[in-house]
Design a protein around this motif. Structure first.
Motif, PDB file in Angstrom:
ATOM      1  N   GLY A   1      17.331 -22.922 130.175  1.00  0.00           N
ATOM      2  CA  GLY A   1      17.079 -22.462 131.533  1.00  0.00           C
ATOM      3  C   GLY A   1      15.598 -22.506 131.808  1.00  0.00           C
ATOM      4  O   GLY A   1      14.778 -22.708 130.904  1.00  0.00           O
ATOM      5  N   GLY A   2      15.232 -22.355 133.079  1.00  0.00           N
ATOM      6  CA  GLY A   2      13.826 -22.287 133.439  1.00  0.00           C
ATOM      7  C   GLY A   2      13.218 -23.564 133.960  1.00  0.00           C
ATOM      8  O   GLY A   2      12.021 -23.608 134.275  1.00  0.00           O
ATOM      9  N   GLY A   3      14.021 -24.626 134.101  1.00  0.00           N
ATOM     10  CA  GLY A   3      13.463 -25.916 134.476  1.00  0.00           C
ATOM     11  C   GLY A   3      13.005 -26.043 135.915  1.00  0.00           C
ATOM     12  O   GLY A   3      12.103 -26.819 136.219  1.00  0.00           O
ATOM     13  N   TYR A   4      13.614 -25.282 136.838  1.00  0.00           N
ATOM     14  CA  TYR A   4      13.264 -25.389 138.252  1.00  0.00           C
ATOM     15  C   TYR A   4      12.013 -24.563 138.527  1.00  0.00           C
ATOM     16  O   TYR A   4      12.018 -23.576 139.257  1.00  0.00           O
ATOM     17  N   ALA A   5      10.896 -24.969 137.955  1.00  0.00           N
ATOM     18  CA  ALA A   5       9.664 -24.190 138.076  1.00  0.00           C
ATOM     19  C   ALA A   5       8.470 -25.055 137.730  1.00  0.00           C
ATOM     20  O   ALA A   5       8.614 -26.144 137.164  1.00  0.00           O
ATOM     21  N   GLU A   6       7.286 -24.561 138.084  1.00  0.00           N
ATOM     22  CA  GLU A   6       6.067 -25.312 137.781  1.00  0.00           C
ATOM     23  C   GLU A   6       5.727 -25.272 136.301  1.00  0.00           C
ATOM     24  O   GLU A   6       5.059 -26.178 135.785  1.00  0.00           O
ATOM     25  N   TYR A   7       6.163 -24.225 135.607  1.00  0.00           N
ATOM     26  CA  TYR A   7       5.938 -24.107 134.169  1.00  0.00           C
ATOM     27  C   TYR A   7       7.231 -23.673 133.504  1.00  0.00           C
ATOM     28  O   TYR A   7       7.995 -22.881 134.063  1.00  0.00           O
ATOM     29  N   CYS A   8       7.462 -24.181 132.298  1.00  0.00           N
ATOM     30  CA  CYS A   8       8.697 -23.882 131.592  1.00  0.00           C
ATOM     31  C   CYS A   8       8.407 -23.785 130.094  1.00  0.00           C
ATOM     32  O   CYS A   8       7.753 -24.666 129.528  1.00  0.00           O
ATOM     33  N   ALA A   9       8.893 -22.732 129.458  1.00  0.00           N
ATOM     34  CA  ALA A   9       8.777 -22.595 128.008  1.00  0.00           C
ATOM     35  C   ALA A   9       9.933 -23.328 127.341  1.00  0.00           C
ATOM     36  O   ALA A   9      11.064 -23.304 127.826  1.00  0.00           O
ATOM     37  N   ALA A  10       9.636 -23.990 126.223  1.00  0.00           N
ATOM     38  CA  ALA A  10      10.668 -24.754 125.519  1.00  0.00           C
ATOM     39  C   ALA A  10      10.440 -24.661 124.019  1.00  0.00           C
ATOM     40  O   ALA A  10       9.297 -24.644 123.558  1.00  0.00           O
ATOM     41  N   PRO A  11      11.510 -24.593 123.227  1.00  0.00           N
ATOM     42  CA  PRO A  11      11.346 -24.679 121.775  1.00  0.00           C
ATOM     43  C   PRO A  11      10.729 -26.026 121.398  1.00  0.00           C
ATOM     44  O   PRO A  11      11.155 -27.072 121.897  1.00  0.00           O
ATOM     45  N   ALA A  12       9.741 -26.003 120.530  1.00  0.00           N
ATOM     46  CA  ALA A  12       9.060 -27.244 120.153  1.00  0.00           C
ATOM     47  C   ALA A  12      10.038 -28.243 119.552  1.00  0.00           C
ATOM     48  O   ALA A  12       9.905 -29.459 119.757  1.00  0.00           O
TER      49      ALA A  12
END
Length: 335
Positions: free
Chosen positions: A97-108
């Protein structure tokens, strides 16, 4: 993160509803935890699960952002402990989740480098469908060179990715689609056969195409009354893989054919799987599939793009059912 803004533009609806709930809002910029990176998003893919989440039918898993969006591409601008090696790199990532945004956290571990052969829009359109098709068709259905595969929704994001991977890995891909025009497009993309399910019985067509032998695997996102019909399409020792249930989550299974043909019925969901599993999939894709992307042999089919602020229009496009391939949101980059 001292030089990064504290707030960002995002799509984060307060409750379920129609596309109109996808209005831009301000949200805090996420902070990457250990093993995570922060991506300044250039583009984000739109997928059917996003629509289901918007309708209140597919809530995010525990710990995932309420902001929709399962895949992004952009630059790594911050990193948590253990992920510093990705700082400054252009990556695409599968996220919960979190993709519809200017910044997104993701597991490396769920990031893949963006090769020069792919644009940010291309890269953002790949992780969700690529991971899904790879896990379900190649790992759960363990298809091999020369196998025949039936894929429903042949012009969807999943369908077009299955066609592309089938072309790379020597599969005979038979698809269904809802119009002659979509069938023609599927054939242009590399499907071996395309069946208009509105005007033909796909079970009879598969029998005709395969001279009665059937297919080795079915990738099914329809469910419901399609399941027994899918089983009729399978060859001996065939595998049926369910990845969605658009026509219902209940199906009546005829057991005699299952026993007589030694069929396997399986399925999976991806979003709630642990990071370790998805990272292992990313590693396998990096070794076996991503070289094709780096050399320009694997690209997604892009239907259309919309600015992040017009996410509602992107969802209307998806729900209308006229798209071929992926719908992508473009995100304004920093000055």
């Amino acid at each position: 993160m001292a030089d990064l803004p504290t707030e960002m533009l995002a799509i984060d609806p307060a409750g379920p509803g129609g596309p109109e709930v996808l209005a831009p809002v301000r949200r805090p910029v996420p902070r990457p935890g250990p093993g995570e990176v922060l991506i300044h998003v250039a583009a984000a893919g739109v997928n059917r699960p996003d629509v289901m989440q918007r309708l209140g039918l597919y809530p995010p898993p525990p710990g995932a952002p309420t902001i929709p969006g399962l895949e992004v591409a952009g630059e790594v601008v911050a990193a948590g402990e253990g992920a510093e090696a990705l700082l400054g790199q252009q990556v695409c990532a599968l996220v919960a989740g979190g993709g519809y945004a200017e910044y997104c956290a993701a597991p490396a571990g769920q990031c893949l480098p963006v090769p020069a052969a792919l644009t940010p829009v291309d890269a953002a359109a790949m992780p969700e469908t690529l991971f899904t098709v790879w896990v379900n068709l190649f790992e759960r259905a363990y298809v091999a060179d020369g196998d025949r595969v039936l894929v429903h929704g042949g012009t969807s994001g999943i369908g077009t990715m299955a066609i592309a991977l089938g072309r790379l890995f020597d599969l005979t891909v038979i698809v269904t689609a809802g119009s002659d025009a979509k069938c023609a497009r599927a054939l242009e993309l590399g499907a071996a056969h395309a069946i208009n399910y509105r005007t033909a019985d796909f079970v009879e067509e598969v029998k005709r195409i395969t001279d009665g032998a059937g297919v080795q695997a079915v990738l099914d996102m329809v469910g419901g009354d399609y399941v027994p019909r899918n089983l009729a399409c399978l060859a001996e020792d065939g595998r049926h893989v369910s990845i969605a249930a658009q026509r219902g989550a209940k199906a009546e299974i005829p057991l005699w054919p299952v026993m007589a043909k030694r069929l396997t019925l399986t399925g999976s969901t991806l979003r709630a799987r642990p990071v370790a599993f998805k990272s292992a999939v990313a590693d396998e894709i990096a070794r076996t599939v991503w070289p094709h992307a780096a050399e320009g042999r694997l690209k997604p089919v892009i239907d259309s793009t919309f600015p992040l602020a017009e996410a509602a229009e992107a969802h209307r496009r998806m729900e209308a059912g006229d798209h071929v391939g992926k719908i992508v949101l473009t995100v304004r980059t920093r000055p």
